[in-house]
Design a protein around this motif. Sequence first.
Motif, PDB file in Angstrom:
ATOM      1  N   ASP A  74      15.995  43.253  46.851  1.00 14.77           N
ATOM      2  CA  ASP A  74      14.862  42.439  46.416  1.00 14.77           C
ATOM      3  C   ASP A  74      15.236  41.331  45.441  1.00 14.77           C
ATOM      4  O   ASP A  74      14.440  40.443  45.182  1.00 14.77           O
ATOM      5  CB  ASP A  74      13.783  43.322  45.788  1.00 14.77           C
ATOM      6  CG  ASP A  74      12.928  43.986  46.866  1.00 14.77           C
ATOM      7  OD1 ASP A  74      13.125  43.659  48.057  1.00 14.77           O
ATOM      8  OD2 ASP A  74      12.079  44.818  46.528  1.00 14.77           O
ATOM      9  N   ILE A  75      16.427  41.393  44.870  1.00 17.11           N
ATOM     10  CA  ILE A  75      16.836  40.325  43.968  1.00 17.11           C
ATOM     11  C   ILE A  75      17.853  39.443  44.688  1.00 17.11           C
ATOM     12  O   ILE A  75      18.983  39.862  44.947  1.00 17.11           O
ATOM     13  CB  ILE A  75      17.429  40.892  42.659  1.00 17.11           C
ATOM     14  CG1 ILE A  75      16.366  41.758  41.959  1.00 17.11           C
ATOM     15  CG2 ILE A  75      17.915  39.774  41.747  1.00 17.11           C
ATOM     16  CD1 ILE A  75      16.894  42.614  40.842  1.00 17.11           C
ATOM     17  N   GLU A  76      17.415  38.285  45.080  1.00 18.26           N
ATOM     18  CA  GLU A  76      18.256  37.304  45.787  1.00 18.26           C
ATOM     19  C   GLU A  76      18.916  37.899  47.023  1.00 18.26           C
ATOM     20  O   GLU A  76      19.984  37.455  47.455  1.00 18.26           O
ATOM     21  CB  GLU A  76      19.323  36.741  44.836  1.00 18.26           C
ATOM     22  CG  GLU A  76      18.725  35.996  43.658  1.00 18.26           C
ATOM     23  CD  GLU A  76      19.788  35.395  42.752  1.00 18.26           C
ATOM     24  OE1 GLU A  76      20.967  35.358  43.156  1.00 18.26           O
ATOM     25  OE2 GLU A  76      19.436  34.967  41.649  1.00 18.26           O
ATOM     26  N   VAL A  90      21.811  46.347  46.387  1.00 14.74           N
ATOM     27  CA  VAL A  90      22.195  47.234  45.290  1.00 14.74           C
ATOM     28  C   VAL A  90      21.925  48.653  45.754  1.00 14.74           C
ATOM     29  O   VAL A  90      20.800  48.992  46.115  1.00 14.74           O
ATOM     30  CB  VAL A  90      21.368  46.943  44.018  1.00 14.74           C
ATOM     31  CG1 VAL A  90      21.687  47.946  42.925  1.00 14.74           C
ATOM     32  CG2 VAL A  90      21.607  45.528  43.527  1.00 14.74           C
ATOM     33  N   HIS A 149      18.808  29.752  49.379  1.00 13.54           N
ATOM     34  CA  HIS A 149      19.878  30.733  49.244  1.00 13.54           C
ATOM     35  C   HIS A 149      19.496  32.040  49.938  1.00 13.54           C
ATOM     36  O   HIS A 149      20.249  32.593  50.742  1.00 13.54           O
ATOM     37  CB  HIS A 149      20.146  30.974  47.758  1.00 13.54           C
ATOM     38  CG  HIS A 149      21.029  32.139  47.477  1.00 13.54           C
ATOM     39  ND1 HIS A 149      22.366  32.157  47.797  1.00 13.54           N
ATOM     40  CD2 HIS A 149      20.757  33.359  46.935  1.00 13.54           C
ATOM     41  CE1 HIS A 149      22.884  33.321  47.460  1.00 13.54           C
ATOM     42  NE2 HIS A 149      21.930  34.065  46.935  1.00 13.54           N
ATOM     43  N   ALA A 164      10.377  44.278  44.276  1.00 12.34           N
ATOM     44  CA  ALA A 164       9.883  42.906  44.345  1.00 12.34           C
ATOM     45  C   ALA A 164       8.396  42.829  43.999  1.00 12.34           C
ATOM     46  O   ALA A 164       7.957  41.899  43.321  1.00 12.34           O
ATOM     47  CB  ALA A 164      10.130  42.317  45.725  1.00 12.34           C
ATOM     48  N   ASN A 172      14.717  33.880  41.062  1.00 10.73           N
ATOM     49  CA  ASN A 172      16.136  34.213  40.990  1.00 10.73           C
ATOM     50  C   ASN A 172      16.361  35.240  39.880  1.00 10.73           C
ATOM     51  O   ASN A 172      15.441  35.628  39.151  1.00 10.73           O
ATOM     52  CB  ASN A 172      16.994  32.957  40.790  1.00 10.73           C
ATOM     53  CG  ASN A 172      16.725  32.270  39.461  1.00 10.73           C
ATOM     54  OD1 ASN A 172      16.220  32.884  38.530  1.00 10.73           O
ATOM     55  ND2 ASN A 172      17.050  31.000  39.378  1.00 10.73           N
ATOM     56  N   ARG A 173      17.610  35.710  39.757  1.00 11.24           N
ATOM     57  CA  ARG A 173      17.900  36.827  38.859  1.00 11.24           C
ATOM     58  C   ARG A 173      17.582  36.518  37.397  1.00 11.24           C
ATOM     59  O   ARG A 173      17.125  37.389  36.667  1.00 11.24           O
ATOM     60  CB  ARG A 173      19.358  37.270  39.030  1.00 11.24           C
ATOM     61  CG  ARG A 173      20.368  36.162  38.813  1.00 11.24           C
ATOM     62  CD  ARG A 173      21.784  36.634  39.090  1.00 11.24           C
ATOM     63  NE  ARG A 173      22.063  36.744  40.528  1.00 11.24           N
ATOM     64  CZ  ARG A 173      23.197  37.230  41.022  1.00 11.24           C
ATOM     65  NH1 ARG A 173      24.126  37.688  40.206  1.00 11.24           N
ATOM     66  NH2 ARG A 173      23.407  37.284  42.316  1.00 11.24           N
ATOM     67  N   GLU A 174      17.799  35.292  36.983  1.00 13.46           N
ATOM     68  CA  GLU A 174      17.537  34.938  35.584  1.00 13.46           C
ATOM     69  C   GLU A 174      16.031  34.973  35.291  1.00 13.46           C
ATOM     70  O   GLU A 174      15.598  35.459  34.241  1.00 13.46           O
ATOM     71  CB  GLU A 174      18.136  33.558  35.276  1.00 13.46           C
ATOM     72  CG  GLU A 174      17.805  32.990  33.907  1.00 13.46           C
ATOM     73  CD  GLU A 174      18.067  33.958  32.739  1.00 13.46           C
ATOM     74  OE1 GLU A 174      18.983  34.790  32.857  1.00 13.46           O
ATOM     75  OE2 GLU A 174      17.337  33.889  31.722  1.00 13.46           O
ATOM     76  N   ILE A 211      13.895  36.844  36.862  1.00 12.35           N
ATOM     77  CA  ILE A 211      13.510  38.258  36.895  1.00 12.35           C
ATOM     78  C   ILE A 211      13.884  38.938  35.579  1.00 12.35           C
ATOM     79  O   ILE A 211      13.115  39.721  35.022  1.00 12.35           O
ATOM     80  CB  ILE A 211      14.164  38.966  38.106  1.00 12.35           C
ATOM     81  CG1 ILE A 211      13.597  38.385  39.407  1.00 12.35           C
ATOM     82  CG2 ILE A 211      13.938  40.479  38.041  1.00 12.35           C
ATOM     83  CD1 ILE A 211      14.402  38.706  40.640  1.00 12.35           C
ATOM     84  N   PRO A 238      21.981  41.962  39.368  1.00 11.15           N
ATOM     85  CA  PRO A 238      20.987  42.671  40.176  1.00 11.15           C
ATOM     86  C   PRO A 238      21.039  44.192  39.986  1.00 11.15           C
ATOM     87  O   PRO A 238      19.999  44.847  39.933  1.00 11.15           O
ATOM     88  CB  PRO A 238      21.354  42.263  41.608  1.00 11.15           C
ATOM     89  CG  PRO A 238      21.919  40.893  41.459  1.00 11.15           C
ATOM     90  CD  PRO A 238      22.676  40.923  40.153  1.00 11.15           C
ATOM     91  N   LEU A 258      19.266  45.062  36.751  1.00 11.93           N
ATOM     92  CA  LEU A 258      17.821  44.850  36.878  1.00 11.93           C
ATOM     93  C   LEU A 258      17.196  45.985  37.687  1.00 11.93           C
ATOM     94  O   LEU A 258      16.133  46.505  37.342  1.00 11.93           O
ATOM     95  CB  LEU A 258      17.548  43.498  37.540  1.00 11.93           C
ATOM     96  CG  LEU A 258      17.990  42.270  36.741  1.00 11.93           C
ATOM     97  CD1 LEU A 258      17.928  41.009  37.594  1.00 11.93           C
ATOM     98  CD2 LEU A 258      17.117  42.112  35.500  1.00 11.93           C
TER      99      LEU A 258
END
Lengths: 225, 522
Positions: free
Chosen positions: A204-206, A210, B66, B176, B198-200, B202, B221, B224
């Motif tokens: 779910d993250i980019e 994971v 991306h 998500a 994006n990760r930042e 989040i 990731p 997180l």
Amino acid sequence: MSARDEVLTRVRAALQESDGAAAPELRGAMSAQAPVPRDYRAAGEDPPGSAAVIDLLDERVADYRAEVHRVAPHEIGTTVARILEGSSAVVVPSGLDAGWTSELAASGTALLTDSREAPLDVQTLDGADGVVTAARVAIAETGTIVLDGEPDQGRRAISLVPDLHVCVVRHDQAVQTVPEAVRLLAEHPERPQTWISGPSATSDIELVRVEGVHGPRTLHVLLVG
Amino acid sequence: MSTYLGLPTLRRKGDAGGRATPSGTRPDEPFGPVPHPDDPLRWGETFPQAARAALGNDQMRANLGHATSTIRAKRASVVGEVPDWEALRDAGAAIKTHVMAGLPDLLEELERNVTARGGVVHWARDAAEANRIVAELVRAAGVDEVVKVKSMATQEIGLNEALAEAGIAATETDLAELIVQLADDMPSHILVPAIHRNREEIRRIFLERMADAPADLTDAPRELAMAARAHLRRKFLTAKVAISGANFAVADTGTLSVVESEGNGRMCLTLPETLITVMGIEKLVPTFTDLEVFLQTLPRSSTGERMNPYTSLWTGVTPGDGPQKFHLVLLDNGRTRALADDVGRAALHCIRCSACLNVCPVYERVGGHAYGSVYPGPIGAVLTPQLTGSSGHGDPNSSLPFASTLCGACYDVCPVKIDIPSLLVHLRARVADEDRGRRVPTGWGAAMKAASAVMSDGGRFALAEKGTVVARILAGRKGYVRHLPFPASAWTASRDLPAPAKQTFRDWWAKEHEQPGERSDR
């Protein structure tokens, strides 16, 4: 009119209303009169339990970053004890072959037996170091093992809450394709099924994968034969 | 299919076409502009308006570019290894066609089988009724807190907001969805609702909105995901009621299925005492063995995996294992409206894999929020206006069928072969038909009338061709026209016009077929 009757009446009316009105080029391909074409593979080219199927299953399960152990039947107990070495408590379903965990028990690990009749509470499951179960069927092409809640696999919660799952699959339980597994499982559709393909994961993250979220973060699969 | 029919201009914004509420995007949002719609299927802005705003968000476009290119490559690779992929698509399409044709009987069969196995079936005509049923069931269980598995049906009916009004806190447990919920945002993708983050971003959302987030959280990731695991664990282990959607319901056995990755689905479907599943009436398959088709096509199409980590199947209540109370809420909410259109009905075949979003050149650039519905992308453009109905130009959802270049990539990847480009054209025709009664012609209508007068007469057409010389001059060396004066500016405002060919077809024909000694002029 009840909601049920009204929804069903609307559905029937919608189907009647639409009869024959559509452009023929769009209807042709989607006729509900024609039988469903099932030209897909109902079975793989390799028979269940064959060396080719086991090799493929091994490769595909490992591809999800699960640990695969190829062992002979008499090596199950030793392998289970080695994987769970140092654990203080491990959950076992009531119908599990006692021989699979006797060596582990002898090493001092407490075995917590769970069944539908005498279920462990969720805190106890959460405190356990791992769980050992059997499986109902495994699918080589997708690297999937399926549990159907019978006494050697246990309640769904026991293979979910502990953070490490050891699953024992006999060679003759491995089929090549999804349809072979579904047709086997269709014999008892009422049983609660869990299809497991690797440890829990998220993308779910980019869309970065994971491994290990809410389900067991570590999965060991023993292929026995 | 390659005809691009253009977007209709909007003249009667916000009229009776439905609750055309402004999406209420506030500039001072801590995590960037996020929409706050009143209606999950009609956020208020038309697609061109929302798209224009979205195109200004470079960060979001970079995130999406991306993510979608990653998932496209993964999908292509795992689909490529299935030798009978096309046969599976054919079977999936045919099964869904049969489901729609036999829906009344199949629904009754499902109800019978779920009931026989100890489940309780409820029916809901619309979102409000479904929300009321769920809220009453939660209250009856004596709790004011529930855990939720990601579900499009409950997004569509705005269940979380309705439960909040009833004093019930719903926690989204899909990573998500949790990100979207914490940021007070809306989903922008069917499968990965926070794909626009994006990760930042989040990391910042977690640090500000998740009370137990570790202070030294980085944007890796894995970290997180582990923060979310720790945050949700206690909720899972103590929840009394869970709410889910369903990927499939099997009519002949009463079996329901949820396909997921993280294990949050298993937690919700297994640990609580009460499970409430909300499902659209179209999500049926006739027989248990039909699952052998969709359980192959869905994971490969959606996450680009051979199989998703976890699939759960349950049939009513299993004594001693899992929830001992099971409620199934069958939702119409516009589905019968879509069903009545025997072309448009194919949109109901959708199994929510989201492959069409990931390949769509329009989606990739404007993102999910521009579609003004919880169902974005190509499938959203055909599903949303059919679920809500539309009323011509005044309705923002009338602009959705035009949110496409009709390139056909969505059809090529659809695991149940929904011919989305043809549906889009069909729905565009419906929008045009809805406008026929209008007194003042649209610019589009006037242009078409003028074109018809020119094209139906050889002499007039030849004369018009002479005019193309002017366009060639305007185009210059670049080979395209950027700006034309009104009324043609309506076209060039959003697209370039290629320079006309040096020689018209009629000139070419005359020259090619010139008899010796005969003049080329006819």
